[in-house]
Design a protein around this motif. Structure first.
Motif, PDB file in Angstrom:
ATOM      1  N   LYS A 112       6.399  41.133  38.207  1.00 49.30           N
ATOM      2  CA  LYS A 112       5.114  40.563  37.785  1.00 49.30           C
ATOM      3  C   LYS A 112       5.275  39.967  36.394  1.00 49.30           C
ATOM      4  N   ILE A 128      -1.010  49.763  40.300  1.00 47.05           N
ATOM      5  CA  ILE A 128      -0.399  49.077  41.448  1.00 47.05           C
ATOM      6  C   ILE A 128      -0.337  47.549  41.296  1.00 47.05           C
ATOM      7  N   VAL A 313     -14.579  33.370  46.688  1.00 47.50           N
ATOM      8  CA  VAL A 313     -14.476  32.679  47.986  1.00 47.50           C
ATOM      9  C   VAL A 313     -15.866  32.524  48.624  1.00 47.50           C
ATOM     10  N   ARG A 374       4.967  35.227  38.330  1.00 39.34           N
ATOM     11  CA  ARG A 374       6.111  36.129  38.212  1.00 39.34           C
ATOM     12  C   ARG A 374       6.936  35.672  37.015  1.00 39.34           C
ATOM     13  N   SER A 441      -3.317  32.799  50.238  1.00 38.28           N
ATOM     14  CA  SER A 441      -4.379  33.260  49.338  1.00 38.28           C
ATOM     15  C   SER A 441      -4.330  34.759  49.090  1.00 38.28           C
ATOM     16  N   VAL A 448       1.648  41.813  49.299  1.00 35.74           N
ATOM     17  CA  VAL A 448       0.473  41.132  49.833  1.00 35.74           C
ATOM     18  C   VAL A 448      -0.767  42.001  49.566  1.00 35.74           C
ATOM     19  N   PHE A 454     -10.163  44.338  54.283  1.00 37.59           N
ATOM     20  CA  PHE A 454     -11.451  44.742  53.711  1.00 37.59           C
ATOM     21  C   PHE A 454     -12.265  43.490  53.348  1.00 37.59           C
TER      22      PHE A 454
HETATM   23  C1  HEM Z   1     -10.900  37.321  49.087  1.00 39.23           C
HETATM   24  C2  HEM Z   1     -10.572  38.383  48.401  1.00 39.23           C
HETATM   25  C3  HEM Z   1      -9.212  38.675  47.839  1.00 39.23           C
HETATM   26  C4  HEM Z   1      -8.192  37.826  47.524  1.00 39.23           C
HETATM   27  C5  HEM Z   1      -8.139  36.318  47.702  1.00 39.23           C
HETATM   28  C6  HEM Z   1      -7.102  38.635  47.005  1.00 39.23           C
HETATM   29  C7  HEM Z   1      -5.870  38.125  46.604  1.00 39.23           C
HETATM   30  C8  HEM Z   1      -4.793  38.901  46.243  1.00 39.23           C
HETATM   31  C9  HEM Z   1      -3.468  38.395  45.950  1.00 39.23           C
HETATM   32  C10 HEM Z   1      -3.053  36.929  45.953  1.00 39.23           C
HETATM   33  C11 HEM Z   1      -2.678  39.463  45.665  1.00 39.23           C
HETATM   34  C12 HEM Z   1      -1.180  39.423  45.350  1.00 39.23           C
HETATM   35  C13 HEM Z   1      -0.950  39.258  43.870  1.00 39.23           C
HETATM   36  C14 HEM Z   1       0.531  39.173  43.523  1.00 39.23           C
HETATM   37  O1  HEM Z   1       1.404  39.208  44.384  1.00 39.23           O
HETATM   38  O2  HEM Z   1       0.793  39.058  42.311  1.00 39.23           O
HETATM   39  C15 HEM Z   1      -3.501  40.647  45.729  1.00 39.23           C
HETATM   40  C16 HEM Z   1      -3.068  41.920  45.475  1.00 39.23           C
HETATM   41  C17 HEM Z   1      -3.893  43.006  45.448  1.00 39.23           C
HETATM   42  N1  HEM Z   1      -5.220  43.064  45.833  1.00 39.23           N
HETATM   43 FE1  HEM Z   1      -6.315  41.523  46.529  1.00 39.23          FE
HETATM   44  N2  HEM Z   1      -7.505  39.934  46.999  1.00 39.23           N
HETATM   45  C18 HEM Z   1      -8.771  40.014  47.511  1.00 39.23           C
HETATM   46  C19 HEM Z   1      -9.520  41.156  47.717  1.00 39.23           C
HETATM   47  C20 HEM Z   1      -9.115  42.435  47.381  1.00 39.23           C
HETATM   48  C21 HEM Z   1      -9.887  43.625  47.572  1.00 39.23           C
HETATM   49  C22 HEM Z   1     -11.269  43.674  48.239  1.00 39.23           C
HETATM   50  C23 HEM Z   1      -9.161  44.664  47.049  1.00 39.23           C
HETATM   51  C24 HEM Z   1      -9.498  46.128  46.969  1.00 39.23           C
HETATM   52  C25 HEM Z   1     -10.679  46.642  46.926  1.00 39.23           C
HETATM   53  C26 HEM Z   1      -7.920  44.108  46.548  1.00 39.23           C
HETATM   54  C27 HEM Z   1      -6.921  44.841  45.937  1.00 39.23           C
HETATM   55  C28 HEM Z   1      -5.660  44.357  45.651  1.00 39.23           C
HETATM   56  C29 HEM Z   1      -4.586  45.178  45.120  1.00 39.23           C
HETATM   57  C30 HEM Z   1      -4.666  46.660  44.781  1.00 39.23           C
HETATM   58  C31 HEM Z   1      -3.469  44.340  44.999  1.00 39.23           C
HETATM   59  C32 HEM Z   1      -2.085  44.711  44.481  1.00 39.23           C
HETATM   60  C33 HEM Z   1      -1.175  44.999  45.659  1.00 39.23           C
HETATM   61  C34 HEM Z   1       0.256  45.302  45.255  1.00 39.23           C
HETATM   62  O3  HEM Z   1       0.765  44.741  44.276  1.00 39.23           O
HETATM   63  O4  HEM Z   1       0.870  46.113  45.954  1.00 39.23           O
HETATM   64  N3  HEM Z   1      -7.934  42.755  46.769  1.00 39.23           N
HETATM   65  N4  HEM Z   1      -4.781  40.277  46.102  1.00 39.23           N
END
Ligand code: HEM
Length: 505
Positions: A112, A128, A313, A374, A441, A448, A454
């Motif tokens: 990251k 995380i 969104v 990154r 996205s 991911v 959710f």
């Molecule tokens: C439309 C809604 C959402 C979009 C577009 C989105 C997008 C993303 C993206 C692009 C990443 C990857 C970031 C990376 O690789 O640097 C990510 C990771 C993450 N998202 Fe989402 N997210 C959304 C909703 C949510 C929701 C509702 C939650 C939890 C309540 C959530 C929790 C997380 C977490 C904890 C990570 C880190 C995962 C990891 O690194 O293992 N996201 N999200």
């Protein structure tokens, strides 16, 4: 350049009817009829890309923290491109194959990004979203079950309750005819969903409201600082945050602590919510759970990653729908067919293919996380580029999703492109086989988004229920312009009025 691959040759009948195939700007074959159909598709607002120097001048002059204005015109056409004017090199990656390699990264060359980690660290520690290596693997293994399908089924009742209450609020606004901000409305609603599903508390409770307000403050002040450091800073330099940001972080962590403590000391009875699942999580090797500080870190991430993203969104989806009668009509017809006038259940949401395609197409044109950053932890190569240690690598959903080499009619809003069952060789405007792009996205690879399922269910429910019940009238649609701050947002609040629909349940 992709040249008319997979398109049938024009036949005599087509010629006779004046449907000669023509090549559009990137060489796709189209009949005149199909071209007319493309022109009927809506082109929602997007910035006019400029040359690199003009982009830089605009960023410095405007100082509004908008990362989109840094993106030069070339970045929309090439698989990857250097932004050549910053002190540290910045490589923007469009190509889905290369993006996947970077984000999968089995040798852990691309952790990251240091700037992002530095900006978020006061809020979410080494949780995380920002951690790397073994520490991240342990956290992911412990948190995954909190977002399982089973959990989402349970969380759905809390999502419905949040929408019930928000409909009461919108009914009131419909009666009074008041004008309000669409983006704030979506932030409030998704913050309430997060509060209820994580903590079993509605946003109406004092502590939840304070967490939400402090997040708004954090988000509005954190991004503009980083843009200057992005252009002028050295890799791995300290990220200094202004006092207002640090104050907001401190407040958020204190309030989250107030919500966690009663669960830890047994003051609050256990509930079937996400915090309970995270409390129950155990390290697969040591058998230990998260400490109090780690819990606050992780819950901060759920709030940060899970509410503004979904709000972003939804804001764009309601905006686009409000501009297109045909899309509204189809969406409402599907909701009526799947749920009638009853409560919309989780199985109904899963059956609503058009609603889901509207959601996906909005994610394509307005990916809430505009760039996925990154850093190169060592000198390496990406495609034909040599990459220095410390180079910033920006996997770029924004440009990848609008790249004319990857998507047909990339700047048009066409939910049917995601309809797997509707490929029709006579409708070249909707020929999904022509789309070579990948929707990124939610990120790609092992990191991911943990909340993707959710967010998909939540957004489907909100779109279905609010579109069934209301008309959204945007006051000045011509003024709407996207910018990239922490998420892809409108530059100015979108002013809107709602009207309860006659017969709209
Ligand atoms: C439309 C809604 C959402 C979009 C577009 C989105 C997008 C993303 C993206 C692009 C990443 C990857 C970031 C990376 O690789 O640097 C990510 C990771 C993450 N998202 Fe989402 N997210 C959304 C909703 C949510 C929701 C509702 C939650 C939890 C309540 C959530 C929790 C997380 C977490 C904890 C990570 C880190 C995962 C990891 O690194 O293992 N996201 N999200």
């Amino acid at each position: 350049m992709i040249l008319a691959r997979g398109c049938p040759k024009p036949n005599a009948e087509a010629k006779r009817r004046g449907q000669m195939r023509i090549l559009d700007t990137v060489g796709y074959a189209q009949t005149r009829e199909a071209k007319r159909a493309v022109n009927d598709l809506y082109r929602p607002p997007a910035p006019q890309p400029k040359t690199p120097v003009r982009s830089l001048l605009r960023v410095l002059r405007q100082g509004d923290g908008d990362l989109l204005s840094l993106v030069p015109i070339d970045a929309y056409r090439k698989p990857y491109t250097y932004l050549g004017y910053s002190r540290r090199s910045i490589l923007l990656v469009n190509d889905p194959g290369i993006a996947r390699e970077i984000l999968t990264d089995p040798l852990e060359v691309f952790p990251k990004n240091d700037l992002m980690v530095g900006a978020l660290e006061p809020l979410v520690g080494d949780s995380i979203f920002v951690s790397s290596g073994d520490r991240w693997r342990r956290q992911r293994a412990m948190i995954d079950p909190a977002f399982s399908q089973l959990r989402i089924n349970t969380a759905f009742a809390s999502m419905q309750a949040a929408v019930d209450d928000y409909e009461d609020e919108l009914d009131r606004r419909s009666e009074s005819g008041e004008v309000f901000s669409l983006d704030h409305a979506m932030s409030e609603l998704t913050a309430d969903v997060i509060c209820r599903t994580i903590f079993s508390r509605s946003l109406a409770s004092q502590t939840a409201r304070e967490v939400c307000d402090s997040f708004t403050e954090f988000e509005s002040s954190v991004a503009s600082v980083n843009l200057r450091q992005l252009i002028f800073g050295k890799p791995w330099a300290d990220v200094r945050q202004p006092a207002a940001v640090l104050d907001a972080c401190e407040r958020i962590r204190r309030h989250i602590g107030d919500l966690v403590d009663p669960r830890l000391d047994g003051g609050d009875p256990a509930a079937d919510d996400i915090i309970e699942a995270v409390l129950a999580a155990r390290d697969p090797e040591t058998g230990e759970g998260f400490s109090r500080e780690e819990l606050i870190d992780q819950l901060g991430v759920f709030f940060l990653a899970g509410h503004e993203t979904t709000a972003s969104v939804l804001t764009w989806a309601f905006f686009v729908l409000s501009q297109r009668e045909e899309l509204k009509r189809r969406l409402r017809a599907e909701v009526a067919e799947c749920a009638g006038e009853d409560t919309v259940g989780i199985q109904d949401v899963k059956r609503m293919a058009f609603v889901r395609n509207v959601f996906r197409e909005t994610l394509r044109l307005y990916p809430p996380i505009t760039f996925i950053p990154r850093v190169a932890s060592e000198a390496t190569r990406i495609g034909r580029y040599r990459v220095k240690k410390g180079a910033m690598i920006m996997v770029s959903p924004w440009t990848a999703h609008r790249n004319a080499l990857l998507w047909r009619n990339p700047d048009r809003f066409d939910p049917d492109r995601f309809d797997q069952n509707r490929f029709d060789p006579n409708r070249l405007d909707a020929a999904r086989e022509e789309d070579k792009g990948v929707l990124m996205s939610f990120g790609l690879g092992p990191r991911v988004c943990i909340g993707a399922a959710f967010a998909t269910v939540e957004s489907g429910l909100i779109l279905a229920r609010l579109m069934r019940r209301y008309d959204f009238e945007i006051l000045d649609p011509g003024a709407v312009r996207p910018v990239a701050r922490l998420t892809t947002r409108p530059a100015e609040d979108i002013q809107v009025r709602v009207r309860r629909r006659a017969g709209g349940e």
